[in-house]
Design a protein around this motif. Structure first.
Motif, PDB file in Angstrom:
ATOM      1  N   GLY A 132      39.612  48.842  42.114  1.00 42.81           N
ATOM      2  CA  GLY A 132      39.508  48.986  40.672  1.00 42.81           C
ATOM      3  C   GLY A 132      40.433  50.059  40.143  1.00 42.81           C
ATOM      4  O   GLY A 132      41.586  50.188  40.582  1.00 42.81           O
ATOM      5  N   LEU A 133      39.943  50.847  39.195  1.00 43.89           N
ATOM      6  CA  LEU A 133      40.783  51.882  38.582  1.00 43.89           C
ATOM      7  C   LEU A 133      41.320  52.902  39.583  1.00 43.89           C
ATOM      8  O   LEU A 133      42.464  53.344  39.436  1.00 43.89           O
ATOM      9  CB  LEU A 133      40.004  52.592  37.462  1.00 43.89           C
ATOM     10  CG  LEU A 133      39.920  51.842  36.125  1.00 43.89           C
ATOM     11  CD1 LEU A 133      39.150  52.669  35.103  1.00 43.89           C
ATOM     12  CD2 LEU A 133      41.304  51.483  35.593  1.00 43.89           C
ATOM     13  N   PRO A 134      40.547  53.307  40.626  1.00 45.32           N
ATOM     14  CA  PRO A 134      41.136  54.223  41.615  1.00 45.32           C
ATOM     15  C   PRO A 134      42.359  53.625  42.311  1.00 45.32           C
ATOM     16  O   PRO A 134      43.310  54.345  42.619  1.00 45.32           O
ATOM     17  CB  PRO A 134      39.982  54.456  42.607  1.00 45.32           C
ATOM     18  CG  PRO A 134      38.754  54.268  41.792  1.00 45.32           C
ATOM     19  CD  PRO A 134      39.096  53.132  40.859  1.00 45.32           C
ATOM     20  N   THR A 135      42.349  52.319  42.542  1.00 46.47           N
ATOM     21  CA  THR A 135      43.513  51.673  43.150  1.00 46.47           C
ATOM     22  C   THR A 135      44.675  51.630  42.177  1.00 46.47           C
ATOM     23  O   THR A 135      45.836  51.867  42.554  1.00 46.47           O
ATOM     24  CB  THR A 135      43.159  50.244  43.613  1.00 46.47           C
ATOM     25  OG1 THR A 135      42.192  50.323  44.655  1.00 46.47           O
ATOM     26  CG2 THR A 135      44.390  49.519  44.138  1.00 46.47           C
ATOM     27  N   ASP A 194      40.304  43.766  39.425  1.00 47.32           N
ATOM     28  CA  ASP A 194      39.162  44.338  40.148  1.00 47.32           C
ATOM     29  C   ASP A 194      38.371  45.271  39.231  1.00 47.32           C
ATOM     30  O   ASP A 194      37.133  45.259  39.230  1.00 47.32           O
ATOM     31  CB  ASP A 194      39.635  45.102  41.382  1.00 47.32           C
ATOM     32  CG  ASP A 194      40.056  44.185  42.531  1.00 47.32           C
ATOM     33  OD1 ASP A 194      39.607  43.022  42.551  1.00 47.32           O
ATOM     34  OD2 ASP A 194      40.826  44.642  43.389  1.00 47.32           O
ATOM     35  N   ALA A 195      39.112  46.086  38.464  1.00 51.35           N
ATOM     36  CA  ALA A 195      38.448  47.012  37.532  1.00 51.35           C
ATOM     37  C   ALA A 195      37.646  46.242  36.486  1.00 51.35           C
ATOM     38  O   ALA A 195      36.560  46.669  36.079  1.00 51.35           O
ATOM     39  CB  ALA A 195      39.490  47.911  36.864  1.00 51.35           C
ATOM     40  N   GLN A 196      38.164  45.102  36.057  1.00 53.02           N
ATOM     41  CA  GLN A 196      37.434  44.280  35.088  1.00 53.02           C
ATOM     42  C   GLN A 196      36.150  43.719  35.702  1.00 53.02           C
ATOM     43  O   GLN A 196      35.101  43.709  35.064  1.00 53.02           O
ATOM     44  CB  GLN A 196      38.337  43.153  34.572  1.00 53.02           C
ATOM     45  CG  GLN A 196      39.456  43.646  33.669  1.00 53.02           C
ATOM     46  CD  GLN A 196      40.401  42.540  33.263  1.00 53.02           C
ATOM     47  OE1 GLN A 196      40.846  41.753  34.105  1.00 53.02           O
ATOM     48  NE2 GLN A 196      40.714  42.454  31.968  1.00 53.02           N
ATOM     49  N   ALA A 224      36.380  42.785  30.373  1.00 51.66           N
ATOM     50  CA  ALA A 224      36.791  41.522  30.980  1.00 51.66           C
ATOM     51  C   ALA A 224      37.702  40.719  30.053  1.00 51.66           C
ATOM     52  O   ALA A 224      38.518  39.920  30.521  1.00 51.66           O
ATOM     53  CB  ALA A 224      35.563  40.700  31.354  1.00 51.66           C
ATOM     54  N   ARG A 225      37.580  40.914  28.757  1.00 48.39           N
ATOM     55  CA  ARG A 225      38.365  40.115  27.797  1.00 48.39           C
ATOM     56  C   ARG A 225      39.819  40.603  27.681  1.00 48.39           C
ATOM     57  O   ARG A 225      40.650  39.917  27.084  1.00 48.39           O
ATOM     58  CB  ARG A 225      37.713  40.161  26.418  1.00 48.39           C
ATOM     59  CG  ARG A 225      37.714  41.536  25.766  1.00 48.39           C
ATOM     60  CD  ARG A 225      37.070  41.492  24.382  1.00 48.39           C
ATOM     61  NE  ARG A 225      37.049  42.800  23.749  1.00 48.39           N
ATOM     62  CZ  ARG A 225      36.143  43.727  23.964  1.00 48.39           C
ATOM     63  NH1 ARG A 225      35.158  43.481  24.829  1.00 48.39           N
ATOM     64  NH2 ARG A 225      36.178  44.891  23.349  1.00 48.39           N
ATOM     65  N   ALA A 226      40.119  41.789  28.230  1.00 50.65           N
ATOM     66  CA  ALA A 226      41.480  42.323  28.125  1.00 50.65           C
ATOM     67  C   ALA A 226      42.447  41.484  28.959  1.00 50.65           C
ATOM     68  O   ALA A 226      42.076  40.905  29.980  1.00 50.65           O
ATOM     69  CB  ALA A 226      41.507  43.778  28.589  1.00 50.65           C
ATOM     70  N   ASP A 227      43.691  41.409  28.522  1.00 50.63           N
ATOM     71  CA  ASP A 227      44.734  40.660  29.227  1.00 50.63           C
ATOM     72  C   ASP A 227      45.245  41.523  30.382  1.00 50.63           C
ATOM     73  O   ASP A 227      45.960  42.500  30.170  1.00 50.63           O
ATOM     74  CB  ASP A 227      45.866  40.329  28.254  1.00 50.63           C
ATOM     75  CG  ASP A 227      46.938  39.439  28.883  1.00 50.63           C
ATOM     76  OD1 ASP A 227      47.134  39.509  30.111  1.00 50.63           O
ATOM     77  OD2 ASP A 227      47.576  38.690  28.128  1.00 50.63           O
ATOM     78  N   ALA A 228      44.883  41.164  31.606  1.00 51.08           N
ATOM     79  CA  ALA A 228      45.221  41.985  32.779  1.00 51.08           C
ATOM     80  C   ALA A 228      46.727  42.094  32.981  1.00 51.08           C
ATOM     81  O   ALA A 228      47.235  43.169  33.324  1.00 51.08           O
ATOM     82  CB  ALA A 228      44.557  41.405  34.021  1.00 51.08           C
TER      83      ALA A 228
END
Length: 199
Positions: free
Chosen positions: A81-84, A140-142, A149-153
């Motif tokens: 996620g965010l740590p990665t 993964d963070a989403q 989750a709705r953000a464009d990765a």
């Protein structure tokens, strides 16, 4: 393996080391067949046995740079996620003298890559791979609820890479203003902003 093949492989390794030496000392601007030959203490004719011209030499140099970049010591992500995502970004930055030297060479490669279609394609593919790695961390963070989750990765990955490369350039040109600890602070601030803007 025949002695001749062994000698050929050893000589090619010597040529590659000389290419890296010239890159590290003079960048792509100073990378010539003659400079590589001088670094080896050999004739230019020997180097042309491996490279038909400057373009092949540059392509080989980019391959070496890619391998060296992958092999240099890297931070390990403590979690997905965010740590990665944070770790990926930090591993791009010039946080050490070795990282700064590697980034100077990469930045120097942009000019030659932009002027040659084949090299351009290879570099564009490399940046696609980097974005894909960032995108995977964002997805993964989403899933973990760290980002909406709705953000464009893919869009977030592009934003993260743009920020990181902009910071690379600033740190290379003003290292006294952007020491490692300040670069890390800026990345952490960016990630806070990313979470807010994505929400």
């Amino acid at each position: 393996m025949s002695p001749a093949r062994t000698d050929h492989d050893a000589r090619r390794r010597d040529v590659s080391e000389a290419v890296w030496q010239v890159l590290a000392e003079h960048g792509f601007a100073g990378l010539t067949l003659r400079a590589v030959a001088a670094a080896m203490g050999a004739s230019t004719g020997l180097v042309t046995h491996y490279f038909a011209g400057k373009r092949e030499l540059i392509a080989h140099a980019l391959d070496i740079l890619e391998v060296r970049t992958q092999q240099r010591p890297r931070l390990k992500a403590p979690a997905i996620g965010l740590p990665t995502l944070r770790t990926h970004m930090l591993n791009i930055l010039p946080l050490t003298s070795e990282g700064a030297a590697m980034n100077r060479i990469w930045v120097g490669s942009w000019d030659v890559a932009l002027s040659d279609p084949a090299l351009f394609t290879a570099q564009a593919t490399r940046y696609e791979r980097i974005r894909a790695g960032l995108c995977a961390a964002i997805e993964d963070a989403q899933r973990l609820g760290e980002l909406p989750a709705r953000a464009d990765a893919q869009r977030l990955a592009t934003t993260a890479l743009s920020f990181t490369h902009g910071l690379v350039v600033q740190a290379l040109f003003a290292p006294e203003r952007f020491p490692a600890e300040h670069q890390i602070e800026l990345v952490d601030g960016f990630l806070v902003t990313l979470r807010r803007s994505a929400g």
